[in-house]
Design a protein around this motif. Structure first.
Motif, PDB file in Angstrom:
ATOM      1  N   LYS A 227       6.255   5.212  -5.273  1.00 10.29           N
ATOM      2  CA  LYS A 227       5.377   3.920  -5.488  1.00 10.29           C
ATOM      3  C   LYS A 227       5.531   2.684  -4.347  1.00 10.29           C
ATOM      4  N   GLU A 228       6.811   2.323  -4.288  1.00 10.69           N
ATOM      5  CA  GLU A 228       7.255   1.447  -3.316  1.00 10.69           C
ATOM      6  C   GLU A 228       6.455   1.700  -2.024  1.00 10.69           C
ATOM      7  N   LEU A 229       6.736   2.857  -1.803  1.00  5.88           N
ATOM      8  CA  LEU A 229       6.302   3.244  -0.279  1.00  5.88           C
ATOM      9  C   LEU A 229       4.789   3.310  -0.211  1.00  5.88           C
ATOM     10  N   ALA A 230       4.160   3.969  -1.573  1.00  6.28           N
ATOM     11  CA  ALA A 230       2.643   3.919  -1.278  1.00  6.28           C
ATOM     12  C   ALA A 230       2.084   2.662  -1.090  1.00  6.28           C
ATOM     13  N   LYS A 231       2.581   1.461  -1.590  1.00  5.33           N
ATOM     14  CA  LYS A 231       1.994   0.185  -1.570  1.00  5.33           C
ATOM     15  C   LYS A 231       1.695   0.001  -0.001  1.00  5.33           C
TER      16      LYS A 231
ATOM     17  N   GLN B  65       0.796  10.628  -2.739  1.00  4.64           N
ATOM     18  CA  GLN B  65       2.365  10.235  -2.735  1.00  4.64           C
ATOM     19  C   GLN B  65       2.851   9.722  -3.797  1.00  4.64           C
ATOM     20  N   ALA B  66       1.976   8.883  -4.775  1.00  4.29           N
ATOM     21  CA  ALA B  66       2.330   8.362  -6.074  1.00  4.29           C
ATOM     22  C   ALA B  66       1.373   8.372  -6.991  1.00  4.29           C
ATOM     23  N   PRO B  67       1.107   9.784  -7.641  1.00  8.48           N
ATOM     24  CA  PRO B  67      -0.030   9.916  -8.502  1.00  8.48           C
ATOM     25  C   PRO B  67      -0.162   8.772  -9.658  1.00  8.48           C
ATOM     26  N   GLU B  68       1.098   8.142 -10.351  1.00  6.79           N
ATOM     27  CA  GLU B  68       1.143   7.081 -11.141  1.00  6.79           C
ATOM     28  C   GLU B  68       0.854   5.794 -10.688  1.00  6.79           C
ATOM     29  N   TYR B  69       0.386   5.756  -9.515  1.00  6.49           N
ATOM     30  CA  TYR B  69       0.291   4.284  -8.870  1.00  6.49           C
ATOM     31  C   TYR B  69      -1.249   3.998  -9.064  1.00  6.49           C
ATOM     32  N   GLY B  70      -1.672   2.828  -9.810  1.00  4.30           N
ATOM     33  CA  GLY B  70      -3.027   2.639 -10.181  1.00  4.30           C
ATOM     34  C   GLY B  70      -3.776   1.877  -9.088  1.00  4.30           C
ATOM     35  N   THR B  71      -3.132   0.926  -8.304  1.00  6.31           N
ATOM     36  CA  THR B  71      -3.974   0.114  -7.401  1.00  6.31           C
ATOM     37  C   THR B  71      -4.607   1.086  -6.589  1.00  6.31           C
ATOM     38  N   PRO B  72      -4.552   2.084  -5.844  1.00  6.33           N
ATOM     39  CA  PRO B  72      -5.398   2.817  -4.799  1.00  6.33           C
ATOM     40  C   PRO B  72      -6.536   3.100  -5.575  1.00  6.33           C
ATOM     41  N   HIS B  73      -6.657   3.373  -6.809  1.00  4.02           N
ATOM     42  CA  HIS B  73      -7.894   3.515  -7.617  1.00  4.02           C
ATOM     43  C   HIS B  73      -8.744   2.253  -7.491  1.00  4.02           C
TER      44      HIS B  73
ATOM     45  N   PHE C 229      -7.882   3.307 -12.819  1.00  2.50           N
ATOM     46  CA  PHE C 229      -6.892   2.187 -12.803  1.00  2.50           C
ATOM     47  C   PHE C 229      -6.546   1.617 -14.128  1.00  2.50           C
ATOM     48  N   VAL C 230      -7.460   1.401 -14.991  1.00  2.67           N
ATOM     49  CA  VAL C 230      -7.010   0.838 -16.161  1.00  2.67           C
ATOM     50  C   VAL C 230      -6.064   1.726 -17.030  1.00  2.67           C
ATOM     51  N   ARG C 231      -6.421   3.075 -16.777  1.00  4.16           N
ATOM     52  CA  ARG C 231      -5.298   4.115 -17.503  1.00  4.16           C
ATOM     53  C   ARG C 231      -3.749   3.768 -17.052  1.00  4.16           C
TER      54      ARG C 231
END
Length: 278
Positions: free
Chosen positions: A103-107, A135-143, A166-168
């Motif tokens: 997640k840190e890299l996906a940002k 890269q980070a399926p649980e990262y909400g911001t891309p959505h 994103f909300v989830r």
């Protein structure tokens, strides 16, 4: 040490002291590292981030795996919005520490996509955002960003789907898409789904004040004032009696409570305001 003490009050003098140290011969490597570290901090203090970056990079020439320098340069890269540079330093740090965080890299992919969006390069932005999700399926911001792109393209059905994801994934940040979600559902002729959306928000985060206020407004518009008041009282009982919540309760109570009861609510709001002024 004297230079470091002076840095906050007189950074230019601190810089001169540390610069003089660089010409001294036969310095131990650890001392050299401390000097470059001090110079990097001096330049950062006076706002010269590029010079600060160059001084910190000298540390990596002496010691390739110096964690202080890598972390410092990562932060400088972010301040300069040089996302490739910051990502490189983040990867090197994770490799050294063994603390891998996708997640840190996906940002950094998200940061780059934001720049593409501002330049209306939506296809390039979507590619970066989809890579971030892989890269980070649980990262909400891309959505969130993908939903905004779809909204610009008027693909509102897909926009709604991305915002629901994103909300989830990021329930604490769900308020960031409330206006867009309501607008999209309204344009789709699906405004009746707004209530269910906010109920899902509260299922994921029962203390979500913004979501509670939005749902109370929806219930108020439907004429369900008693249900709306009960909803607001529930969050007040959980310890979230801030001004916005108390004002919403007052608004909802105007048609269902006596003037005396409304007066008590106004007193509670005045008490909150007095406490905030103290």
């Amino acid at each position: 040490q004297l230079g470091s003490i002076l840095r906050d009050d007189d950074p230019q003098r601190a810089l001169k002291i540390h610069q003089m140290l660089t010409v001294r011969p036969n310095l131990d490597q650890n001392i050299q590292i401390e000097i470059y570290k001090s110079l990097a901090l001096d330049y950062e203090t006076i706002g010269d981030l590029k010079r600060s970056k160059r001084e910190a990079e000298q540390i990596l020439i002496i010691e390739k795996q110096n964690q202080w320098a890598l972390l410092f340069l990562l932060n400088i890269g972010e301040k300069l919005k040089d996302w490739d540079y910051a990502e490189d330093k983040a990867k090197r740090l994770q490799k050294i520490t063994g603390n891998y965080n996708n997640k840190e890299l996906a940002k950094y992919l998200v940061y780059r996509s934001d720049e593409k969006i501002k330049q209306n390069e939506f296809e390039a932005a979507e590619l970066l955002l989809n890579n971030a999700i892989k890269q980070a399926p649980e990262y909400g911001t891309p959505h969130k960003f993908l939903g905004e792109i779809k909204m610009v393209k008027r693909d509102l059905v897909r926009a709604v789907e991305y915002w629901e994801n994103f909300v989830r994934l990021s329930p604490k940040d769900s308020h960031k898409i409330f206006d867009n979600m309501e607008s999209a559902l309204f344009d789709l002729g699906r405004y009746s789904e707004v209530e269910n959306f906010y109920r899902k928000v509260l299922e994921n985060d029962s203390t979500n004040v913004a979501g509670t206020l939005r749902l109370a407004n929806v219930l108020n518009e439907k004429g369900e004032d008693q249900a709306a008041v009960k909803l607001i009282e529930g969050i007040i009982n959980n310890g979230s009696a801030n001004i916005s919540i108390l004002l919403m309760k007052l608004k909802l109570s105007l048609s269902i409570q006596t003037p005396a009861e409304l007066g008590h609510q106004i007193d509670a709001i005045l008490n909150q305001l007095e406490m905030a002024d103290e």
